[in-house]
Design a protein around this motif. Structure first.
Motif, PDB file in Angstrom:
ATOM      1  N   SER A 197      -1.705  16.326  -2.485  1.00 23.85           N
ATOM      2  CA  SER A 197      -2.220  15.438  -2.018  1.00 23.85           C
ATOM      3  C   SER A 197      -0.718  15.013  -1.359  1.00 23.85           C
ATOM      4  N   ASN A 198       0.833  15.577  -2.005  1.00 22.41           N
ATOM      5  CA  ASN A 198       1.948  14.660  -1.589  1.00 22.41           C
ATOM      6  C   ASN A 198       1.751  13.554  -1.546  1.00 22.41           C
ATOM      7  N   VAL A 199       1.369  12.723  -2.390  1.00 23.87           N
ATOM      8  CA  VAL A 199       0.792  11.044  -2.485  1.00 23.87           C
ATOM      9  C   VAL A 199       1.486  10.584  -4.024  1.00 23.87           C
ATOM     10  N   GLU A 200       2.627   9.237  -3.547  1.00 20.25           N
ATOM     11  CA  GLU A 200       3.123   8.989  -3.951  1.00 20.25           C
ATOM     12  C   GLU A 200       1.931   7.569  -4.712  1.00 20.25           C
ATOM     13  N   HIS A 201       2.125   7.127  -6.487  1.00 17.64           N
ATOM     14  CA  HIS A 201       1.210   6.981  -7.177  1.00 17.64           C
ATOM     15  C   HIS A 201       1.138   6.184  -8.333  1.00 17.64           C
ATOM     16  N   ILE A 202       0.941   4.883  -7.844  1.00 20.63           N
ATOM     17  CA  ILE A 202       1.336   4.292 -10.055  1.00 20.63           C
ATOM     18  C   ILE A 202      -0.059   3.527 -10.082  1.00 20.63           C
ATOM     19  N   LEU A 203      -0.373   3.546 -11.565  1.00 20.98           N
ATOM     20  CA  LEU A 203      -1.233   3.372 -12.235  1.00 20.98           C
ATOM     21  C   LEU A 203      -1.483   3.013 -13.523  1.00 20.98           C
ATOM     22  N   LYS A 204      -0.564   0.998 -13.069  1.00 22.69           N
ATOM     23  CA  LYS A 204       0.268  -0.012 -13.966  1.00 22.69           C
ATOM     24  C   LYS A 204      -1.096  -1.099 -14.916  1.00 22.69           C
TER      25      LYS A 204
END
Length: 177
Positions: free
Chosen positions: A167-174
Motif C-alpha cells: 500500500s506504500n504506507v509508512e508505519h511504526i509498531l512500538k
C-alpha cells in the motif's frame, strides 16, 4: 468518589455539533447521582459523538435510562444505552501502538484489522482519519493493540509489513507494555 457498584451503563449520543451538549449531558448524569467512569468525544463530519461509561447504584442507572430519552429529544440527539458490568482486564503478553500514514487507499484499515482478527490480536483503541496534504489525500491511523500469549508476533509483524509495503504506507509498531 469511587462507587464500584458493578452497575454500569454505556451511553452513546450522536447529533449536530454545537456548544453546550456535553454540559447538558454531564449535568443530567450528575443530577442522577451517576459517575462518569470513562468518556470519548469525536466530531465526525458535522456530527458530534459522545460515548460515556457511567456507574451508579441501580436506582441511579434507572434514573439515567429514564431521563436520557427526554434530554435527547430536547438536544436533537440520537442516543443508545446498554447496561454493562465492570471490565475484566485480560492478561496479555505485550501491548503495542501501531501508527501508520500514507496515500488514502480504500481498504487499508480493513486489511489491517482483518489481520488482527486473524491473529486474535485485541484492538484496545483506534483512531483513523484522512487529511489533504500537498493536493493528495493522506490517511493516518493509531491503533493500540494487545497480543495474547498464543500470538506469533514475528509472523504477525511480517504479514503487517506485507500489507503496508503493498500500500506504500509508512508505519511504526512500538511496544508500549
Amino acid at each position: 468518589m469511587t462507587l464500584n457498584t458493578g452497575n454500569q451503563l454505556v451511553v452513546t449520543a450522536i447529533g449536530e455539533d454545537r456548544p453546550g451538549i456535553v454540559s447538558q449531558l454531564t449535568k443530567l448524569v450528575s443530577e442522577t447521582n451517576c459517575n462518569i467512569i470513562d468518556s470519548r468525544i469525536a466530531i465526525l463530519g458535522n456530527e458530534f459523538t459522545f460515548i460515556m461509561l457511567l456507574e451508579g447504584d441501580m436506582a441511579a442507572i434507572s434514573r439515567v435510562e429514564y431521563n436520557i430519552p427526554t434530554k435527547s429529544v430536547e438536544l436533537g440527539l440520537l442516543t443508545m444505552m446498554k447496561r454493562t458490568s465492570q471490565h475484566q482486564e485480560k492478561e496479555y503478553k505485550a501491548g503495542y501502538k501501531l501508527t501508520y500514514h500514507g496515500p488514502d487507499t480504500p481498504g487499508t484499515l480493513s486489511k489491517v484489522t482483518q489481520l488482527m482478527a486473524d491473529y486474535h490480536v485485541n484492538i484496545a483503541a483506534l483512531k483513523s482519519d484522512s487529511l489533504e496534504q500537498d493536493g493528495e489525500l493522506i490517511m493516518r491511523s493509531e491503533i493500540d493493540i494487545n497480543f495474547s500469549r498464543d500470538v506469533d508476533e514475528a509472523e504477525f509483524k511480517h504479514q503487517l509489513e506485507i500489507i503496508f509495503s503493498k500500500s506504500n504506507v509508512e508505519h511504526i509498531l512500538k511496544r508500549i507494555r
